[in-house]
Enzyme design. Structure first.
Site, PDB file in Angstrom:
ATOM      1  N   ASP A  89       2.233  18.989   7.039  1.00  0.00           N
ATOM      2  CA  ASP A  89       1.099  18.238   6.202  1.00  0.00           C
ATOM      3  C   ASP A  89       1.622  17.425   5.171  1.00  0.00           C
ATOM      4  O   ASP A  89       0.991  17.349   4.190  1.00  0.00           O
ATOM      5  CB  ASP A  89      -0.077  18.870   5.848  1.00  0.00           C
ATOM      6  CG  ASP A  89      -0.489  20.024   7.190  1.00  0.00           C
ATOM      7  OD1 ASP A  89      -0.450  19.303   8.244  1.00  0.00           O
ATOM      8  OD2 ASP A  89      -0.802  21.133   7.140  1.00  0.00           O
ATOM      9  N   LYS A 118       3.742  12.831   6.835  1.00  0.00           N
ATOM     10  CA  LYS A 118       4.805  12.345   7.606  1.00  0.00           C
ATOM     11  C   LYS A 118       4.226  10.816   8.254  1.00  0.00           C
ATOM     12  O   LYS A 118       5.103  10.068   8.482  1.00  0.00           O
ATOM     13  CB  LYS A 118       5.444  13.095   8.466  1.00  0.00           C
ATOM     14  CG  LYS A 118       6.219  14.355   7.857  1.00  0.00           C
ATOM     15  CD  LYS A 118       6.833  15.221   8.920  1.00  0.00           C
ATOM     16  CE  LYS A 118       6.030  16.174   9.419  1.00  0.00           C
ATOM     17  NZ  LYS A 118       4.951  16.988   8.799  1.00  0.00           N
ATOM     18  N   GLY A 125      -0.542  17.176  13.926  1.00  0.00           N
ATOM     19  CA  GLY A 125      -1.803  16.181  13.699  1.00  0.00           C
ATOM     20  C   GLY A 125      -1.180  15.161  12.482  1.00  0.00           C
ATOM     21  O   GLY A 125      -1.296  15.477  11.417  1.00  0.00           O
ATOM     22  N   HIS A 126      -0.914  14.130  13.002  1.00  0.00           N
ATOM     23  CA  HIS A 126      -0.591  12.946  12.247  1.00  0.00           C
ATOM     24  C   HIS A 126      -1.865  11.964  11.801  1.00  0.00           C
ATOM     25  O   HIS A 126      -1.995  11.374  12.821  1.00  0.00           O
ATOM     26  CB  HIS A 126       0.626  12.257  12.663  1.00  0.00           C
ATOM     27  CG  HIS A 126       2.047  13.079  12.433  1.00  0.00           C
ATOM     28  ND1 HIS A 126       3.162  12.587  13.182  1.00  0.00           N
ATOM     29  CD2 HIS A 126       2.271  14.194  12.024  1.00  0.00           C
ATOM     30  CE1 HIS A 126       4.120  13.534  13.218  1.00  0.00           C
ATOM     31  NE2 HIS A 126       3.583  14.676  12.182  1.00  0.00           N
ATOM     32  N   GLN A 146       5.248  19.294  11.976  1.00  0.00           N
ATOM     33  CA  GLN A 146       5.406  20.421  11.107  1.00  0.00           C
ATOM     34  C   GLN A 146       6.453  20.120  10.121  1.00  0.00           C
ATOM     35  O   GLN A 146       6.758  19.198   9.541  1.00  0.00           O
ATOM     36  CB  GLN A 146       5.675  21.527  11.945  1.00  0.00           C
ATOM     37  CG  GLN A 146       4.671  22.198  12.719  1.00  0.00           C
ATOM     38  CD  GLN A 146       4.572  21.593  13.886  1.00  0.00           C
ATOM     39  OE1 GLN A 146       5.706  21.339  14.838  1.00  0.00           O
ATOM     40  NE2 GLN A 146       3.366  21.103  14.639  1.00  0.00           N
TER      41      GLN A 146
HETATM   42  P1  IMP Z   1       1.381  27.356  15.984  1.00  0.00           P
HETATM   43  O1  IMP Z   1       2.487  26.399  15.816  1.00  0.00           O
HETATM   44  O2  IMP Z   1       0.141  26.950  16.347  1.00  0.00           O
HETATM   45  O3  IMP Z   1       1.987  28.710  16.648  1.00  0.00           O
HETATM   46  O4  IMP Z   1       1.067  28.080  14.449  1.00  0.00           O
HETATM   47  C1  IMP Z   1       2.178  28.639  13.506  1.00  0.00           C
HETATM   48  C2  IMP Z   1       2.018  28.534  12.296  1.00  0.00           C
HETATM   49  O5  IMP Z   1       2.510  27.083  12.048  1.00  0.00           O
HETATM   50  C3  IMP Z   1       0.558  28.655  11.676  1.00  0.00           C
HETATM   51  O6  IMP Z   1       0.892  29.002  10.407  1.00  0.00           O
HETATM   52  C4  IMP Z   1      -0.020  27.117  11.779  1.00  0.00           C
HETATM   53  O7  IMP Z   1      -1.144  27.024  10.713  1.00  0.00           O
HETATM   54  C5  IMP Z   1       1.435  26.391  11.323  1.00  0.00           C
HETATM   55  N1  IMP Z   1       1.358  25.069  11.923  1.00  0.00           N
HETATM   56  C6  IMP Z   1       1.613  24.414  13.005  1.00  0.00           C
HETATM   57  N2  IMP Z   1       1.504  23.248  13.002  1.00  0.00           N
HETATM   58  C7  IMP Z   1       1.492  22.788  12.031  1.00  0.00           C
HETATM   59  C8  IMP Z   1       1.098  21.317  11.240  1.00  0.00           C
HETATM   60  O8  IMP Z   1       1.002  20.337  12.010  1.00  0.00           O
HETATM   61  N3  IMP Z   1       0.881  21.374   9.956  1.00  0.00           N
HETATM   62  C9  IMP Z   1       0.820  22.636   9.301  1.00  0.00           C
HETATM   63  N4  IMP Z   1       0.976  23.791   9.685  1.00  0.00           N
HETATM   64  C10 IMP Z   1       1.117  23.949  11.243  1.00  0.00           C
END
Ligand code: IMP
Length: 419
Positions: free
Chosen positions: A13, A16, A40-41, A222
């Site tokens: 977040d 990017k 989520g971009h 991420q």
């Molecule tokens: P997962 O990727 O859904 O397995 O989540 C694992 C961890 O990564 C959690 O704490 C999510 O909130 C975090 N996370 C996954 N994708 C994002 C992202 O795009 N932005 C911020 N945090 C993320």
């Protein structure tokens, strides 16, 4: 001509999407190499907001080829929805400008159910990411399903059945009353969309990428601290958002001239896990409000805190970052004083390296004066107040990497180039 990769330096977040959108102007090809629908971009163009989860941001520029690499996990139903939403907004999405590796693994309903049942401890997005990578890497406990399997309905049937049986066992392990999923439904649904999805499937993304060598943009999702190896394990995602993921995620090895780290002017984190500079007070609340820090994918509130340069320095080392884009500087515009973390202490001693577990670490701060002004209209470095320029200089000197761009608002034009 140059190849560029954009990497998040924090817990995701960082903003990017906006940088990628600006950089696509120069790129023929934009590539996603890891993660999945958890990303989520948000890109704002002409006041209109686009939220992309699976499709690279290059889709918003005419004439750009977008590639989803082999290590991206893709829910094909959600992908088709994203394609339709974009098309309904007047964006062209066809098999000509969007290609998906036939090796990419499918995220299906049972992965999402398992994620929601078992991933609460780390606060997952619930998009089935961990379970999809689990079936990919486990290979036979059960085996993962890839886009290439859509060509073989009999094989697909066996694989779906095996996966659903396994998942139903697991679901009852987590919750004896859990509702089970049906392999027949999933198979029918998959066969129902097969003909819509297969035209986008590409057996050789590597050749497409190399054909545009010199004009590539790799879009990380991420951030470094969520990397399954480099990050704050186990509070991480299941892929490698760091630079190594770009190579395994596309099966080619382009030379990146620009390794751009995206660094938000403060820190946020969604989900659980340690966060040394977190602010659980009115300052954190203000950053959340001013920065609109709510997840693009889940709508969850993001935890907010001061900028952590100790973590940023680690991120530079992990990725070989050679340029930084500093985002959302305008959000700090109401603060009298701004703290910046330059190191961690633990049990009374200063940490030398960014540690494997940061749980018990305390941030060490330097305090810098705020600028108390709305800077969202600034377009040139000299239009920034002195204290804002000093904040940028401090970061740049500490990290020893040039800050090339500063964001002062969500719009494409709310950007200051520092070349
Ligand atoms: P997962 O990727 O859904 O397995 O989540 C694992 C961890 O990564 C959690 O704490 C999510 O909130 C975090 N996370 C996954 N994708 C994002 C992202 O795009 N932005 C911020 N945090 C993320």
């Amino acid at each position: 001509m140059s190849n560029t990769i954009v990497i998040g330096m924090q817990w995701g977040d960082e903003g990017k999407g906006k940088d990628v959108d600006i950089l696509t102007e120069e790129a023929d090809v934009v590539v996603r190499y890891q993660g999945g629908g958890n990303a989520g971009h948000t890109v704002v163009i002409g006041g209109k907001k686009y939220a992309l989860h699976l499709i690279p941001s290059g889709i918003l520029r005419k004439g750009t080829l977008n590639i989803i690499g082999n290590n991206v996990v893709v829910n094909p139903f959600r992908l088709l929805e994203e394609i339709k939403d974009l098309q309904n907004s007047g964006i062209e999405v066809t098999p000509k400008n969007l290609r998906i590796s036939d090796r990419s693994h499918l995220t299906l309903e049972y992965h999402e159910l398992l994620d929601s049942a078992g991933g609460k401890g780390i606060g997952v997005t619930g998009r089935g990411i961990g379970p999809t990578y689990f079936s990919k890497v486990s290979r036979s406990f059960p085996t993962g399903i890839r886009f290439c399997d859509l060509y073989y309905p009999e094989l697909l049937k066996d694989k779906v059945t095996e996966n659903v049986n396994f998942t139903n066992h697991m679901l009852s392990f987590y919750d004896a009353n859990a509702s089970m999923c049906s392999s027949r439904n999933i198979l029918e649904q998959l066969l129902g969309i097969k003909d819509d999805i297969l035209p986008f499937v590409e057996p050789d993304i590597g050749s497409l990428i190399l054909a545009h060598d010199g004009s590539l943009l790799y879009e990380g999702a991420q951030g470094t601290l969520l990397d399954v190896d480099a990050g704050t394990y186990p509070y991480v995602t299941s892929s490698n958002p760091t630079i190594g993921g770009a190579f395994t995620g596309t099966l080619v090895h382009p030379h990146f001239h620009n390794i751009i780290g995206i660094l938000k002017a403060y820190t946020t984190r969604v989900g659980n896990g340690p966060f040394p500079t977190e602010l659980e007070d009115e300052v954190g609340e203000r950053l959340r409000r001013r920065g609109v820090e709510f997840g693009t994918t889940t709508g969850r509130q993001r935890r907010c805190g001061w900028l952590d340069l100790f973590a940023a320095a680690y991120s530079i080392r992990v990725n070989g970052i050679n340029k930084i884009s500093l985002t959302k500087l305008d959000v700090l515009g109401e603060e009298d004083a701004i703290e910046v973390c330059f190191g961690y202490s633990r049990d009374g001693g200063k940490m030398i390296h960014f540690p494997t577990y940061i749980d018990r670490c305390k941030p060490m701060y330097v305090e810098l004066p705020g600028w108390k002004r709305d800077i969202s209209g600034a377009r040139k470095p000299k239009e920034l107040p002195k204290n804002a320029r000093e904040y940028i200089d401090y970061i740049q000197k500490f990290l020893g990497v040039q800050i090339v761009r500063v964001g002062v608002g969500p719009g494409r034009e709310q950007t200051i180039e520092f070349q």
